[in-house]
Design an enzyme around this catalytic site. Structure first.
Site, mmCIF file in Angstrom:
data_model
loop_
_atom_site.group_PDB
_atom_site.id
_atom_site.type_symbol
_atom_site.label_atom_id
_atom_site.label_comp_id
_atom_site.label_asym_id
_atom_site.label_seq_id
_atom_site.Cartn_x
_atom_site.Cartn_y
_atom_site.Cartn_z
ATOM 1 C CG ASP A 76 -1.498 1.218 1.481
ATOM 2 O OD1 ASP A 76 -2.321 1.691 0.722
ATOM 3 O OD2 ASP A 76 -1.312 1.912 2.548
ATOM 4 C CG ASP A 78 -1.629 7.983 0.263
ATOM 5 O OD1 ASP A 78 -1.781 7.160 -0.965
ATOM 6 O OD2 ASP A 78 -1.139 8.969 0.180
HETATM 7 O O1 LIG Z 1 -4.361 2.910 -0.608
HETATM 8 P P1 LIG Z 1 -3.497 4.244 -0.196
HETATM 9 O O2 LIG Z 1 -2.140 4.237 -0.703
HETATM 10 O O3 LIG Z 1 -3.462 3.940 1.204
HETATM 11 O O4 LIG Z 1 -4.291 5.504 -0.413
HETATM 12 C C1 LIG Z 1 -5.095 5.884 0.253
HETATM 13 C C2 LIG Z 1 -5.460 7.410 -0.001
HETATM 14 O O5 LIG Z 1 -6.505 7.435 -1.284
HETATM 15 C C3 LIG Z 1 -5.982 8.402 1.060
HETATM 16 O O6 LIG Z 1 -6.527 7.564 2.067
HETATM 17 MG MG LIG Z 2 -2.789 3.369 3.193
#
Ligand SMILES: O=P(O)(O)OC[C@@H](O)CO
Ligand SMILES: [Mg+2]
Length: 297
Positions: A76, A78
């Site tokens: 993942d 963020d």
């Molecule tokens: O899937 P990720 O990389 O955590 O991205 C989430 C982002 O859209 C904010 O919460």
């Molecule tokens: Mg994330």
């Protein structure tokens, strides 16, 4: 360690998808994901699911097979690789202040990891401001505030060390993020070389990602795109920070390590196969991956 399934309570509903996943597991988020009606009162009350034996065995099977046989790793982004969740929190607090409301972690836990429009709908509805701010208008306002913050994104502790280690040892790695391409480029602009180690990147606006996390679409697309794909999900290890992302990985039949923000309530951390305080605490050899050389510690 798998959270004992009987302890893991959620709402269990058949998952209508071509991915043929008989059951999906998700915390009873009241909206933003196709599910049977969840009454308001049950919003924060976790429903005891009569998990079928099949589902329990499936979850156990994934975990038993996972340890010691990982061949591919999906990250993942963020909150896991990049310290960007704080930007979303900062901006959302500013917007809410205009309505004399505060942003709390129970709402944050529901929004993290989701597609922008799903997170925005949750935000305006849960905060009771949908009469004066539409999800679309919220996204536009939030984006204008995030534009200047995203290019300053720092890496999370241990991210560079782990990515370079796995890449150096020839372990295929990739990213599956809910972030759209336009934001992905802004967030990673200081880390292009590190992200170039990824075999591929699946973003939130990818055509194969019909539904955002907790649906498994992003992780299933990521597993398909490896050189030797599709990868057996039991041999894939996902790293996630968000409850919806952990659910998405489990719905994809994969192993998942959660590295949650310390402010996230522990009740959201009961589904992952392992929970770590930081990527620095990860021991690759526990999963059949090459150990760090001592020099890297
Ligand atoms: O899937 P990720 O990389 O955590 O991205 C989430 C982002 O859209 C904010 O919460
Ligand atoms: Mg994330």
């Amino acid at each position: 360690m798998l959270a004992s399934p009987t302890r893991f309570v959620t709402q269990r509903i058949p998952f209508q998808s071509s991915n043929k996943i008989p059951t999906i597991f998700l915390p009873p988020f009241p909206r933003g994901f196709p599910q049977r009606s969840v009454t308001k009162s049950s919003e924060n009350i976790r429903l005891v699911a009569a998990m079928s034996t099949t589902s329990v065995n499936a979850v156990n099977a994934v975990t038993d097979a996972g340890r010691g046989s990982i061949t591919h790793v999906i990250f993942d982004m963020d909150g896991l690789l990049l310290d960007t969740e704080k930007f979303y929190t900062e901006v959302q607090e500013k917007i809410l202040a205009r309505y004399n409301k505060t942003f709390d972690w129970s709402l944050k836990a529901k929004m993290m990891g989701r597609k922008a429009i799903e997170a925005a709908t949750l935000f305006v509805e849960e905060c009771g401001i949908s009469d004066s701010l539409s999800p679309e208008a919220f996204i536009v306002e939030r984006e204008s505030m995030l534009q200047d913050l995203f290019p300053t994104s720092d890496l999370m502790p241990g991210a560079s060390r782990l990515l370079r280690h796995l890449h150096g040892k020839g372990i295929p790695i990739c990213v599956a993020t809910g972030t759209h391409t336009r934001h992905f480029d802004l967030k990673t602009q200081r880390h292009r070389e590190l992200f170039s180690l990824m075999h591929h990147i699946v973003r939130g606006d990818d055509p194969e990602v019909k539904q955002g996390k907790p649906a498994p679409d992003g992780f299933l697309a990521a597993a398909r795109r490896f050189e030797d794909g599709p990868v057996d999900p039991r041999k894939a290890l996902v790293f996630e920070d968000a409850p919806s992302g952990v659910m998405a990985a489990k719905n994809a039949g994969m192993n998942v390590i959660m590295v949650p923000d310390p402010r996230l309530d522990k009740s959201y951390c009961t589904v992952a196969d392992q929970v770590l305080a930081s990527l620095l605490d990860f021991k690759p050899e526990e999963w059949g991956l090459p150990p760090f050389d001592d020099s890297q510690n």
